[in-house]
Write a protein that holds these residues in place. Structure first.
Motif, short mmCIF file in Angstrom:
data_model
loop_
_atom_site.label_atom_id
_atom_site.label_comp_id
_atom_site.label_asym_id
_atom_site.label_seq_id
_atom_site.Cartn_x
_atom_site.Cartn_y
_atom_site.Cartn_z
N ARG A 365 0.83 -1.21 -0.13
CA ARG A 365 0.02 -0.09 -0.08
C ARG A 365 0.94 1.21 -0.01
O ARG A 365 0.59 2.25 -0.52
CB ARG A 365 -1.02 0.08 1.23
N GLY A 366 2.11 1.41 0.80
CA GLY A 366 2.77 2.45 1.04
C GLY A 366 1.88 3.65 2.08
O GLY A 366 0.73 3.59 2.17
N ASP A 367 2.77 4.73 2.28
CA ASP A 367 2.17 5.48 3.44
C ASP A 367 1.16 6.22 2.80
O ASP A 367 1.13 6.71 1.49
CB ASP A 367 3.40 6.37 3.85
N VAL A 368 0.26 6.90 3.64
CA VAL A 368 -0.77 7.76 2.91
C VAL A 368 -0.19 9.24 3.43
O VAL A 368 -0.25 9.50 4.54
CB VAL A 368 -2.10 7.56 3.54
N THR A 369 0.00 10.04 2.27
CA THR A 369 0.35 11.18 2.47
C THR A 369 -0.23 12.48 1.78
O THR A 369 -0.13 13.61 2.09
CB THR A 369 1.87 11.37 2.12
N ILE A 370 -1.48 11.94 1.06
CA ILE A 370 -2.01 12.96 0.32
C ILE A 370 -3.64 12.89 0.85
O ILE A 370 -3.88 11.85 0.89
CB ILE A 370 -1.81 12.90 -1.27
#
Length: 678
Positions: A365-370
């Motif tokens: 998934r990856g980090d949520v930054t947006i």
């Protein structure tokens, strides 16, 4: 100095996630089908705008314009159009990166009639996600109107495509989003990373609009168990060096642990960042309490109503307004307040701490930054935040053939079974098809109709199987009616197959022909028999005064049959008579034997014995009664000469002569004799 510090703190909040987080670029497949020198499968990065065709594919031919190659101007200005004529392949515009926003390139290509835009990177680097610009520095009114998909390709692939196009080669590409999202089972799990702030420009407006539009579909999918939804909120922490600053205190709660940027980017007016954090926490707690009560879908009602009733512009972005919304939805406000806890405490808040931990990506998934970010089946959604686009992406997350009915509506996907039945098996007579429409296309799968399962390959053959199969189109077997009789080649107790019934021959599926049993000499074979063929059977008869016996296939005379019957009756009667006479004779014989033994016993009492010195001769009388049970008494009385007996009842009188104690002679007297009593 204070302004610089505030700018630094805001910059930290904005850049913290992207600097320290692990941002994952979501990709889809790009397959070059021609020319042969480029034929291969490549990766491309999905743009965070437009409408990617999740779950589907798009085929087109690539054009690299001779002018406006970076697509930063309208193509009308250079008199270029990418609109295709009827029957032509869609056009994918190849544009160079640089000089303007990615979104502007896509907008200009879309207005010129392109079906998609491929942006070639201008440097050798890993692929990045093409994102929307910061609204305060761009005319972003067009952002929500971009509908074509976009993809960033590597510099190497872009250069190779340009090279082939310069040679006059046609470059055909297939953009494939079918595997862009995982689709492991019949339920989609998704997260919506959002914010209660409504003063962040077009992004916030589109986010609020999306929640309003998507609410109905989201609640139906959740209530029926098709989806599992979880809302999330992004917060940042304040750097240790600025915890005691006015800026951190106005933007953070719990002593700098959970922060949000100032809504207006102005610390001197309006609401502060900490107000946003508290409202985010309230929304997270509302979901937690609603989920515990078994009604997680109420979150959509709360967020929608709060945005309408408690906007920042009207100065209603307060706890009192929020509590009114919570109360109207029937949720306990006290439970919400307890979940929020003390926002001034120098300690962790369990709910917000869990939110910060959830920001960190796990797996692919990856980090949520947006913000906003939609995560579907643990993959970040890329594209326009629009009800139709998001629903299409969610539908691609269901295992094929398990998607809900909403995914198969006309505005979501094209029903491939409508044209030529999708190339699958079709029974026109019963209107049964093996074509099953799915979000990704169609499958040819033998159906189950009214509890009857059809088996076969789904393409050329499907056959009803099991009990009750004859109820559906007669099991695909032959059936005919004639002269009031109906015959069928389908048998319910057989799992499959068609067999012509007795009296017919054929394949049992398309036809069954009547067998002429008379012509083929299969029935009525006796010399006197007469055969008549009927549909599905035959009739046998006999001429004259003859009767046909079906069991023996023979003819017999009706008279013989009668004589034979009376002779049999007389034989029975005669047999009974003989048996009666024999029984009577046996009875009489046994009675006489019994009488003789009794008489002998009685006479023994009266006959002189050898040692008694009786006269040489003596006489006695024996009277035999006919049918009288008391004849023994009569004999005894007669011998004692004490009886005055009449003649009635006597059958015979015997005179018994004795000599030397033995019976010398027995003389029978006629019953009418006068000297019978001598």
């Amino acid at each position: 100095m204070r302004g610089k510090l505030g700018l630094l703190v805001c910059l930290w909040f904005l850049l913290y996630g992207s600097c320290l987080g692990r941002f994952v670029v979501e990709k889809n497949s790009l397959k070059v089908t021609s020319p042969g020198s480029l034929k291969d499968v490549y990766e491309c990065a999905i743009g965070n705008f437009g409408v990617p065709q999740y779950g589907g594919t798009m085929v087109g031919t690539v054009l690299y314009p001779k002018a406006n190659q970076k697509a930063c101007k309208s193509f009308e200005d250079v008199e270029i159009s990418f609109k295709t004529k009827p029957g032509g392949m869609p056009i994918f515009v190849l544009a160079d990166r640089g000089d303007c926003y990615f979104t502007l390139k896509a907008w200009n290509a879309q207005n010129a009639g392109a079906a998609a835009i491929l942006v070639a990177d201008d440097r050798i680097e890993p692929l990045i996600t093409m994102d929307t610009p910061e609204e305060e520095n761009a005319q972003a009114d067009y952002l929500q109107n971009i509908t074509i998909p976009s993809a960033l390709i590597s510099k190497a692939l872009g250069d190779n495509i340009k090279k082939e196009l310069s040679k006059g080669e046609m470059v055909n590409i297939n953009l494939d989003w079918r595997e862009a999202l995982p689709h492991p089972d019949e339920r989609v799990e998704y997260e919506f990373w959002t914010n209660s702030n409504d003063e962040c420009g077009p992004k916030c407006e589109s986010q609020i609009e999306f929640v309003k539009n998507f609410k109905g579909a989201a609640q139906i999918l959740e209530q029926k168990g098709y989806t599992q939804f979880t809302p999330h909120y992004i917060t940042w922490y304040c750097p240790d060096a600025f915890i005691l600053s006015k800026q951190c205190k106005s933007q953070c709660i719990n002593h700098g642990r959970y922060c949000a940027p100032d809504p207006e980017q102005d610390f001197s007016k309006g609401y502060d960042g900490k107000d946003v954090v508290v409202q985010n926490l309230r929304q997270a707690c509302f979901f937690k309490i609603a989920n515990e009560s078994g009604k997680p879908w109420l979150w959509w009602d709360y967020v929608t109503d709060f945005a309408i009733r408690c906007p920042m512009k009207e100065k209603k972005y307060t706890k009192d307004c929020a509590d009114q919304v919570i109360h109207s939805l029937g949720v306990d406000v006290k439970k919400i307040d307890k979940c929020i806890g003390d926002t001034e405490a120098d300690s962790d808040n369990p709910v917000l701490k869990a939110e910060q931990e959830s920001q960190i990506g796990k797996g692919s998934r990856g980090d949520v930054t947006i913000l906003p970010t939609l995560v579907i089946n643990n993959r970040q959604y890329r594209g326009k935040l629009d009800k139709g686009a998001v629903l299409k992406a969610m539908c691609s997350g269901f295992e094929e053939t398990t998607e809900p009915a909403i995914c198969l509506t006309e505005d979501i996907e094209t029903n491939e079974c409508m044209e030529n039945n999708g190339g699958c098996w079709h029974d026109k007579a019963a209107n049964i098809t093996a074509c099953r429409d799915t979000f990704r296309g169609k499958v040819c799968e033998c159906p189950i109709v009214q509890g009857v399962k059809f088996v076969g390959d789904g393409y050329t053959h499907c056959e009803a199987s099991g009990v009750l199969r004859c109820e559906i189109n007669n099991g695909g077997c032959w059936k005919g009616t004639q002269d009031g009789r109906t015959y069928s080649a389908c048998i319910d107790d057989h799992t499959k197959g068609c067999n012509c019934p007795p009296g017919f021959k054929g394949d049992g599926v398309k036809n069954c022909e009547d067998i002429d049993e008379c012509k083929e000499k299969l029935a009525c074979q006796c010399p006197e028999c007469k055969c008549k063929n009927t549909w599905g059977s035959y009739e046998c008869g006999c001429g004259g005064n003859l009767l046909y016996m079906h069991e023996h296939d023979t003819c017999i005379s009706k008279d013989v049959n009668t004589k034979f019957s009376w002779g049999f009756v007389w034989a029975i009667i005669l047999g009974l008579a003989v048996s009666g006479v024999a029984g009577y004779a046996l009875y009489k014989y046994r009675i006489r034997r019994y009488m003789d033994s009794e008489i002998r016993a009685i006479m023994a009492q009266y006959m002189p014995l050898d040692n008694q010195g009786e006269p040489e001769a003596s006489y006695g009388m024996l009277v035999v009664f006919s049918g009288d049970a008391n004849f023994v008494v009569g004999i005894k009385a007669l011998l004692d000469k004490n009886c005055e007996c009449g003649r009635d009842g006597f059958a015979a009188i015997y005179r018994i002569e004795h000599q030397d104690g033995r019976i010398a002679a027995i003389k029978k007297f006629d019953i009418s004799s006068t000297d019978m009593f001598y």
